[in-house]
Write a protein that holds these residues in place. Structure first.
Motif, PDB file in Angstrom:
ATOM      1  N   ARG A   1       0.855  -1.191   0.000  1.00 56.40           N
ATOM      2  CA  ARG A   1       0.000   0.000   0.000  1.00 56.40           C
ATOM      3  C   ARG A   1       0.887   1.235   0.000  1.00 56.40           C
ATOM      4  O   ARG A   1       1.718   1.420   0.880  1.00 56.40           O
ATOM      5  N   GLU A   2       0.692   2.077  -0.990  1.00 54.21           N
ATOM      6  CA  GLU A   2       1.544   3.256  -1.091  1.00 54.21           C
ATOM      7  C   GLU A   2       0.847   4.323  -1.921  1.00 54.21           C
ATOM      8  O   GLU A   2      -0.023   4.023  -2.746  1.00 54.21           O
ATOM      9  N   SER A   3       1.216   5.560  -1.665  1.00 49.87           N
ATOM     10  CA  SER A   3       0.779   6.690  -2.484  1.00 49.87           C
ATOM     11  C   SER A   3       1.961   7.043  -3.369  1.00 49.87           C
ATOM     12  O   SER A   3       3.059   7.284  -2.872  1.00 49.87           O
ATOM     13  N   ILE A   4       1.726   7.069  -4.656  1.00 48.45           N
ATOM     14  CA  ILE A   4       2.850   7.152  -5.582  1.00 48.45           C
ATOM     15  C   ILE A   4       2.473   8.058  -6.742  1.00 48.45           C
ATOM     16  O   ILE A   4       1.305   8.144  -7.124  1.00 48.45           O
ATOM     17  N   GLY A   5       3.450   8.770  -7.275  1.00 49.60           N
ATOM     18  CA  GLY A   5       3.135   9.703  -8.347  1.00 49.60           C
ATOM     19  C   GLY A   5       4.376  10.183  -9.059  1.00 49.60           C
ATOM     20  O   GLY A   5       5.434   9.569  -8.978  1.00 49.60           O
ATOM     21  N   LEU A   6       4.251  11.296  -9.741  1.00 52.63           N
ATOM     22  CA  LEU A   6       5.368  11.839 -10.511  1.00 52.63           C
ATOM     23  C   LEU A   6       6.240  12.716  -9.619  1.00 52.63           C
ATOM     24  O   LEU A   6       6.446  13.897  -9.873  1.00 52.63           O
ATOM     25  N   PHE A   7       6.732  12.099  -8.525  1.00 58.65           N
ATOM     26  CA  PHE A   7       7.600  12.817  -7.602  1.00 58.65           C
ATOM     27  C   PHE A   7       9.037  12.384  -7.866  1.00 58.65           C
ATOM     28  O   PHE A   7       9.291  11.262  -8.264  1.00 58.65           O
ATOM     29  N   ARG A   8       9.974  13.269  -7.573  1.00 63.36           N
ATOM     30  CA  ARG A   8      11.360  12.915  -7.838  1.00 63.36           C
ATOM     31  C   ARG A   8      12.198  12.936  -6.561  1.00 63.36           C
ATOM     32  O   ARG A   8      12.308  11.947  -5.860  1.00 63.36           O
ATOM     33  N   THR A   9      12.779  14.075  -6.229  1.00 65.30           N
ATOM     34  CA  THR A   9      13.809  14.112  -5.192  1.00 65.30           C
ATOM     35  C   THR A   9      13.319  13.723  -3.810  1.00 65.30           C
ATOM     36  O   THR A   9      14.127  13.436  -2.934  1.00 65.30           O
TER      37      THR A   9
ATOM     38  N   GLY B   1       7.459 -11.231  -8.564  1.00 66.64           N
ATOM     39  CA  GLY B   1       6.683 -12.028  -9.519  1.00 66.64           C
ATOM     40  C   GLY B   1       5.183 -11.968  -9.342  1.00 66.64           C
ATOM     41  O   GLY B   1       4.456 -11.762 -10.295  1.00 66.64           O
ATOM     42  N   ASP B   2       4.681 -12.150  -8.137  1.00 62.25           N
ATOM     43  CA  ASP B   2       3.246 -12.052  -7.852  1.00 62.25           C
ATOM     44  C   ASP B   2       3.063 -10.994  -6.780  1.00 62.25           C
ATOM     45  O   ASP B   2       3.716 -11.049  -5.735  1.00 62.25           O
ATOM     46  N   VAL B   3       2.162 -10.037  -7.034  1.00 63.41           N
ATOM     47  CA  VAL B   3       2.052  -8.900  -6.133  1.00 63.41           C
ATOM     48  C   VAL B   3       0.599  -8.611  -5.786  1.00 63.41           C
ATOM     49  O   VAL B   3      -0.324  -8.962  -6.529  1.00 63.41           O
ATOM     50  N   ALA B   4       0.420  -7.969  -4.640  1.00 61.35           N
ATOM     51  CA  ALA B   4      -0.873  -7.422  -4.238  1.00 61.35           C
ATOM     52  C   ALA B   4      -0.658  -5.928  -4.035  1.00 61.35           C
ATOM     53  O   ALA B   4       0.161  -5.522  -3.209  1.00 61.35           O
ATOM     54  N   LEU B   5      -1.357  -5.119  -4.817  1.00 64.01           N
ATOM     55  CA  LEU B   5      -1.127  -3.677  -4.813  1.00 64.01           C
ATOM     56  C   LEU B   5      -2.368  -2.918  -4.371  1.00 64.01           C
ATOM     57  O   LEU B   5      -3.493  -3.286  -4.709  1.00 64.01           O
ATOM     58  N   ASP B   6      -2.133  -1.845  -3.633  1.00 61.26           N
ATOM     59  CA  ASP B   6      -3.180  -0.881  -3.299  1.00 61.26           C
ATOM     60  C   ASP B   6      -2.513   0.488  -3.385  1.00 61.26           C
ATOM     61  O   ASP B   6      -1.978   0.999  -2.403  1.00 61.26           O
ATOM     62  N   LEU B   7      -2.523   1.063  -4.587  1.00 63.13           N
ATOM     63  CA  LEU B   7      -1.793   2.298  -4.847  1.00 63.13           C
ATOM     64  C   LEU B   7      -2.761   3.460  -5.025  1.00 63.13           C
ATOM     65  O   LEU B   7      -3.779   3.335  -5.711  1.00 63.13           O
TER      66      LEU B   7
ATOM     67  N   VAL C   1       0.761   7.214   6.878  1.00 65.62           N
ATOM     68  CA  VAL C   1       0.652   5.985   6.098  1.00 65.62           C
ATOM     69  C   VAL C   1      -0.773   5.433   6.059  1.00 65.62           C
ATOM     70  O   VAL C   1      -1.171   4.791   5.075  1.00 65.62           O
ATOM     71  N   ASP C   2      -1.573   5.679   7.101  1.00 63.31           N
ATOM     72  CA  ASP C   2      -2.960   5.201   7.111  1.00 63.31           C
ATOM     73  C   ASP C   2      -3.912   6.174   6.419  1.00 63.31           C
ATOM     74  O   ASP C   2      -5.130   5.976   6.441  1.00 63.31           O
ATOM     75  N   SER C   3      -3.350   7.211   5.833  1.00 58.90           N
ATOM     76  CA  SER C   3      -4.138   8.220   5.114  1.00 58.90           C
ATOM     77  C   SER C   3      -3.543   8.382   3.722  1.00 58.90           C
ATOM     78  O   SER C   3      -2.817   9.341   3.453  1.00 58.90           O
ATOM     79  N   PRO C   4      -3.810   7.436   2.822  1.00 61.33           N
ATOM     80  CA  PRO C   4      -3.111   7.438   1.529  1.00 61.33           C
ATOM     81  C   PRO C   4      -3.335   8.692   0.699  1.00 61.33           C
ATOM     82  O   PRO C   4      -2.424   9.149  -0.012  1.00 61.33           O
ATOM     83  N   ARG C   5      -4.507   9.301   0.795  1.00 66.18           N
ATOM     84  CA  ARG C   5      -4.747  10.527   0.037  1.00 66.18           C
ATOM     85  C   ARG C   5      -3.898  11.678   0.580  1.00 66.18           C
ATOM     86  O   ARG C   5      -3.267  12.424  -0.178  1.00 66.18           O
ATOM     87  N   MET C   6      -3.869  11.795   1.901  1.00 67.72           N
ATOM     88  CA  MET C   6      -3.082  12.867   2.500  1.00 67.72           C
ATOM     89  C   MET C   6      -1.582  12.605   2.383  1.00 67.72           C
ATOM     90  O   MET C   6      -0.787  13.544   2.248  1.00 67.72           O
ATOM     91  N   TRP C   7      -1.176  11.344   2.436  1.00 72.60           N
ATOM     92  CA  TRP C   7       0.237  11.028   2.250  1.00 72.60           C
ATOM     93  C   TRP C   7       0.662  11.397   0.828  1.00 72.60           C
ATOM     94  O   TRP C   7       1.746  11.933   0.605  1.00 72.60           O
ATOM     95  N   TRP C   8      -0.218  11.141  -0.133  1.00 75.47           N
ATOM     96  CA  TRP C   8       0.062  11.590  -1.501  1.00 75.47           C
ATOM     97  C   TRP C   8       0.220  13.112  -1.524  1.00 75.47           C
ATOM     98  O   TRP C   8       1.139  13.643  -2.164  1.00 75.47           O
ATOM     99  N   ALA C   9      -0.662  13.828  -0.831  1.00 69.84           N
ATOM    100  CA  ALA C   9      -0.617  15.291  -0.834  1.00 69.84           C
ATOM    101  C   ALA C   9       0.652  15.817  -0.177  1.00 69.84           C
ATOM    102  O   ALA C   9       1.246  16.796  -0.648  1.00 69.84           O
ATOM    103  N   VAL C  10       1.076  15.181   0.915  1.00 67.00           N
ATOM    104  CA  VAL C  10       2.319  15.598   1.578  1.00 67.00           C
ATOM    105  C   VAL C  10       3.491  15.459   0.610  1.00 67.00           C
ATOM    106  O   VAL C  10       4.315  16.374   0.455  1.00 67.00           O
ATOM    107  N   LYS C  11       3.568  14.320  -0.060  1.00 66.26           N
ATOM    108  CA  LYS C  11       4.692  14.088  -0.969  1.00 66.26           C
ATOM    109  C   LYS C  11       4.626  15.005  -2.187  1.00 66.26           C
ATOM    110  O   LYS C  11       5.656  15.517  -2.654  1.00 66.26           O
ATOM    111  N   ALA C  12       3.420  15.217  -2.712  1.00 61.71           N
ATOM    112  CA  ALA C  12       3.277  16.092  -3.873  1.00 61.71           C
ATOM    113  C   ALA C  12       3.655  17.531  -3.519  1.00 61.71           C
ATOM    114  O   ALA C  12       4.299  18.234  -4.311  1.00 61.71           O
ATOM    115  N   THR C  13       3.257  17.968  -2.331  1.00 65.29           N
ATOM    116  CA  THR C  13       3.582  19.329  -1.903  1.00 65.29           C
ATOM    117  C   THR C  13       5.079  19.470  -1.644  1.00 65.29           C
ATOM    118  O   THR C  13       5.697  20.477  -2.015  1.00 65.29           O
TER     119      THR C  13
END
Length: 236
Positions: A50-58, A73-79, A201-213
């Motif tokens: 489970r991860e929030s992922i996007g076009l982030f770099r540094t 090889g075999d994965v379970a994803l929640d992105l 980590v339990d707030s995937p939308r907000m974790w995405w926002a933190v990283k994007a910001t």
């Protein structure tokens, strides 16, 4: 002749002890050749990534973490992703089956180094534009094949579902001061990633926002509207 009863008794004792190991009866089965039969085995389910992922770099090592998972090889994803209908509609499924699309993510080394996945479009849930929801999800279990093509790194084929996890996003959307502080910290100190992630980590939308910001601050020197994007679905 007087010794025969003792020998019979001894023989009886040997037979009894041979069938008694102290652990219960011997349940070993054999196949037609007399060899021990193979017991059916069940492969363990892969742990959900489970991860929030996007076009982030540094500021974001998550793409490298995703590659490490894909290589098993075999994965379970929640992105949680920032993907729009336009991206999906205009992406050609190069080296992938019909009904698939390509997603790509930057590594943290630079903008010319990125990961491209070919995924089933059905596994991708696009955010509801009417609710101003700019975030989407890629959720499911997949078999993974490395691609020999130059345009795609991995081809994912869906094999099952992953249940949606309970999140604390709605509550965390009220933590604006913590959000700003953590985004600024992450922008200036990428090594703080793991510590900051623990809070979100339990707030995937907000974790995405933190990283994007954090990415916006580090790359362009200003804040983005990522928190508004993440929290739009909770606004009446």
């Amino acid at each position: 002749m007087r010794f025969i009863p003792s020998l019979v008794g001894a023989a009886a004792a040997i037979v009894t002890l041979t069938g008694c190991t102290g652990d219960g009866p011997d349940t070993t089965t054999t196949d037609a050749t007399g060899s021990p039969a193979q017991q059916p085995t069940t492969e363990p389910e892969p742990e959900v990534f489970r991860e929030s992922i996007g076009l982030f770099r540094t500021t974001d090592p998550a793409t490298a973490d995703l590659v490490a998972v894909l290589d098993t090889g075999d994965v379970a994803l929640d992105l949680t992703l920032h993907v729009t209908d336009e991206v999906v509609e205009t992406t050609e499924p190069v080296n992938g089956p019909a009904g698939s699309v390509n997603l790509w993510f930057f590594f943290d080394e630079g903008e010319d180094n990125f990961l491209t996945l070919n995924i089933p479009e059905a596994a991708l849930t696009i955010g509801d534009i009417e609710k101003q929801d700019g975030l989407s999800t890629l959720r499911g279990t997949f078999s993974v094949e490395p691609s020999s093509g130059s345009d795609v790194d991995y081809v994912l084929t869906q094999t099952g579902d992953v249940p949606e996890a309970t999140t604390t996003d709605e509550v965390k959307c009220g933590e604006e001061e913590a959000f700003i502080a953590d985004a600024e910290t992450l922008a200036g100190d990428p090594a703080a990633y793991a510590t900051i992630r623990e809070h979100w980590v339990d707030s995937p939308r907000m974790w995405w926002a933190v990283k994007a910001t954090a990415h916006s601050i580090a790359e362009y020197g200003d804040f983005s509207d990522s928190m508004a994007v993440a929290c739009a679905i909770y606004v009446p």
